[in-house]
Scaffold this active site. Structure first.
Site, short mmCIF file in Angstrom:
data_model
loop_
_atom_site.label_atom_id
_atom_site.label_comp_id
_atom_site.label_asym_id
_atom_site.label_seq_id
_atom_site.Cartn_x
_atom_site.Cartn_y
_atom_site.Cartn_z
N ARG A 79 1.39 -10.49 7.58
CA ARG A 79 1.37 -9.34 6.67
C ARG A 79 2.61 -8.47 6.93
O ARG A 79 2.70 -7.79 7.95
CB ARG A 79 0.09 -8.53 6.90
CG ARG A 79 -1.19 -9.36 6.74
CD ARG A 79 -2.44 -8.49 6.74
NE ARG A 79 -2.58 -7.68 7.95
CZ ARG A 79 -3.23 -8.06 9.04
NH1 ARG A 79 -3.83 -9.25 9.09
NH2 ARG A 79 -3.30 -7.25 10.07
N LYS A 131 0.84 -1.21 0.00
CA LYS A 131 0.00 0.00 0.00
C LYS A 131 0.88 1.26 0.00
O LYS A 131 2.08 1.18 0.29
CB LYS A 131 -0.88 -0.02 1.25
CG LYS A 131 -0.09 0.09 2.55
CD LYS A 131 -0.95 -0.09 3.78
CE LYS A 131 -0.10 0.01 5.05
NZ LYS A 131 -0.88 -0.33 6.25
N TYR A 182 13.74 31.01 4.45
CA TYR A 182 12.59 31.80 4.90
C TYR A 182 12.60 32.02 6.41
O TYR A 182 12.84 31.11 7.19
CB TYR A 182 11.29 31.08 4.55
CG TYR A 182 11.00 31.01 3.07
CD1 TYR A 182 10.98 32.15 2.29
CD2 TYR A 182 10.72 29.78 2.47
CE1 TYR A 182 10.69 32.08 0.94
CE2 TYR A 182 10.42 29.70 1.12
CZ TYR A 182 10.42 30.86 0.35
OH TYR A 182 10.14 30.79 -0.98
N ARG A 202 -10.38 0.42 15.30
CA ARG A 202 -10.37 1.09 13.99
C ARG A 202 -11.38 0.33 13.13
O ARG A 202 -12.56 0.33 13.44
CB ARG A 202 -8.94 1.09 13.43
CG ARG A 202 -8.69 2.11 12.36
CD ARG A 202 -7.22 2.19 11.95
NE ARG A 202 -6.77 0.99 11.24
CZ ARG A 202 -5.53 0.82 10.78
NH1 ARG A 202 -4.62 1.74 10.97
NH2 ARG A 202 -5.19 -0.28 10.15
N HIS A 227 -6.12 -6.85 13.26
CA HIS A 227 -4.89 -6.03 13.22
C HIS A 227 -4.57 -5.57 14.64
O HIS A 227 -5.47 -5.24 15.40
CB HIS A 227 -5.15 -4.83 12.29
CG HIS A 227 -3.93 -4.08 11.87
ND1 HIS A 227 -2.74 -4.69 11.52
CD2 HIS A 227 -3.70 -2.74 11.73
CE1 HIS A 227 -1.85 -3.76 11.17
NE2 HIS A 227 -2.40 -2.58 11.30
N CYS A 246 12.14 24.44 2.42
CA CYS A 246 11.25 25.12 1.47
C CYS A 246 10.51 24.06 0.65
O CYS A 246 10.74 22.87 0.80
CB CYS A 246 12.07 26.01 0.54
SG CYS A 246 13.19 27.12 1.43
N MET A 247 9.67 24.50 -0.27
CA MET A 247 8.92 23.53 -1.07
C MET A 247 9.87 22.69 -1.93
O MET A 247 9.63 21.49 -2.13
CB MET A 247 7.90 24.24 -1.98
CG MET A 247 7.04 23.26 -2.75
SD MET A 247 5.85 24.02 -3.85
CE MET A 247 4.69 24.73 -2.71
N ASP A 248 10.96 23.32 -2.39
CA ASP A 248 11.81 22.66 -3.38
C ASP A 248 13.26 22.50 -2.96
O ASP A 248 14.03 21.89 -3.67
CB ASP A 248 11.81 23.49 -4.68
CG ASP A 248 10.42 23.97 -5.02
OD1 ASP A 248 9.59 23.12 -5.32
OD2 ASP A 248 10.18 25.19 -4.95
C1 LIG Z 1 -0.06 -1.40 6.80
C2 LIG Z 1 -0.64 -2.64 7.32
C3 LIG Z 1 0.15 -3.76 7.59
C4 LIG Z 1 1.65 -3.74 7.55
O1 LIG Z 1 2.12 -3.20 8.77
P1 LIG Z 1 3.67 -3.10 9.08
O2 LIG Z 1 3.72 -2.60 10.48
O3 LIG Z 1 4.23 -2.13 8.12
O4 LIG Z 1 4.22 -4.46 8.91
C5 LIG Z 1 -0.48 -4.92 7.97
N1 LIG Z 1 -1.82 -4.98 8.06
C6 LIG Z 1 -2.61 -3.91 7.84
C7 LIG Z 1 -4.07 -4.04 8.01
C8 LIG Z 1 -2.05 -2.70 7.47
O5 LIG Z 1 -2.84 -1.64 7.27
#
Ligand SMILES: *Cc1c(COP(=O)(O)O)cnc(C)c1O
Length: 375
Positions: free
Chosen positions: A219, A33, A261, A131, A163, A308-310
């Site tokens: 994961r 992701k 700045y 969540r 999670h 800065c931005m750049d």
């Molecule tokens: C991002 C995410 C992960 C990966 O988590 P890490 O801490 O980067 O290993 C696993 N499961 C879900 C649902 C996530 O959103």
């Protein structure tokens, strides 16, 4: 020719994945992701599949469809699904969809009906993160509805998942509590005849510290990118990302020169300033102003004044720096350059955010260690 670049070492990503696979008997989902945490979703996905990951975690439907459009056929899970999305496109593309509520399940069933094929579903239980996911009180109703949809051949329950909230704090009491809740939710599913092929709850921190949380699938996100999910622990991972740029210009200025700045930095003595073309449009947090380290010519300097931005400015004293020299914002740390962890510390954030920010579209990404196409 580039003036600023993000380099990604795909060999490091493969090595990190091998390290994680050595620590588990479960299958590994590579979480790609957020454009692969800023490393580039497709190259990372291919490297991960080449190194033995068997699943991809995409978060959004759009990300999952992009993986499919690129020809990747491995199982892909999408889990952040708001009402009204074209889930039928996901079903048609063989994307696994998460359902975290009755309403969410109903949308998946409607998509399956439209496509005329069962949707692959992962039912999500909120074991304590607070969540997404169904709470324990609504879980039996969700399971019952899923069992009925499965009997009607509208869905196949491929997974049950959850999670962690605090897996990055080993020993935190919520970890055991969430595992207990997860096992209870699996037992409820079993009572309704739901036996998912993959039960999964472990993120990187749990992969590395809680073997009892691995179940059938883990994961892997941040650890695959070579950064520690627990910054105080060194797991032998290798950071895959380097952010660097060529100095645009150097110049001698007198003592008392305000820099950038707001003149929040003023030169204490006559000095050489170096202007580096990397700013907040490229991922540098503005919170890195006057704090984050940058390596140049074998020295490490703090950014002088505002980001800065750049661009950013370094105060190099009397060092012989010149336009065209390479400034390294962060990398694996092998040559004494700062790391994403160093940046996270001074910017009061986490390494995840640092590397993800540097996935900005303006900065070209170049890959080392590329191999033939997999997936
Ligand atoms: C991002 C995410 C992960 C990966 O988590 P890490 O801490 O980067 O290993 C696993 N499961 C879900 C649902 C996530 O959103």
């Amino acid at each position: 020719m580039w003036q600023a670049e993000v380099r990604v070492d795909l060999g490091a990503i493969r090595d990190n994945l091998t390290l994680l696979r050595d620590r588990t008997a479960a299958e590994v989902m590579a979480v790609v992701k957020g454009d692969g945490y800023g490393h580039g979703m497709l190259p990372v996905a291919r490297a991960a599949l080449g190194a033995g990951a068997t699943w991809l975690g995409a978060c959004t439907l759009g990300e999952a469809l992009e993986l499919r459009a690129a020809g990747i056929t491995a199982p892909v899970l999408a889990w952040l699904l708001t009402p009204g999305l074209p889930l039928h496109e996901g079903v048609a593309a063989d994307v696994d969809l998460s359902a975290a509520s009755l309403a969410g399940l109903a949308e998946v069933v409607a998509a399956a009906r439209r496509v005329g094929r069962p949707a692959r579903v992962h039912l999500k239980i909120d074991t304590g993160l607070g969540r997404s996911g169904a709470l324990a009180a609504e879980w039996p109703v969700l399971i019952e509805a899923a069992a009925k949809a499965q009997a009607d051949e509208m869905i196949e329950v491929v997974g049950v998942w959850s999670h962690f909230a605090c897996a990055d704090e080993p020993g935190h009491p919520s970890i055991d509590a969430q595992l207990e809740n997860f096992n209870a939710a699996l037992a409820v599913a079993g009572r309704y005849g739901i036996a998912p092929r993959v039960r999964h709850i472990a993120n990187s921190a749990a992969i590395l510290t809680r073997p009892d949380a691995h179940f059938d699938l883990v994961r892997a996100g941040i650890a695959m990118y070579g950064l520690s999910p627990i910054p105080s622990h060194d797991f032998g991972l290798r950071p895959a990302m380097t952010a660097r740029a060529r100095v645009m210009l150097t110049k001698r200025v007198p003592a008392g020169q305000g820099v950038s700045y707001g003149h929040t930095y003023v030169t204490p003595a006559e000095t050489t300033l170096a202007v580096v073309p990397f700013g907040y449009a490229d991922g540098v947090p503005r919170a890195a102003s006057s704090s984050a380290p940058v390596a140049l010519g074998g020295q490490v300097y703090r950014i002088a004044g505002r980001v800065c931005m750049d661009q950013i400015v370094l105060d190099c004293g009397d060092a012989p720096v010149a336009a065209g020299d390479l400034a390294v914002l962060f990398g694996p740390g092998d040559d004494g350059e700062p790391t994403a962890d160093d940046w996270a510390r001074v910017c009061d954030t986490i390494n995840y955010e640092i590397v993800t920010r540097f996935g900005s579209a303006r900065v070209p990404r170049h890959y080392d260690g590329e191999r033939g196409t997999v997936g």
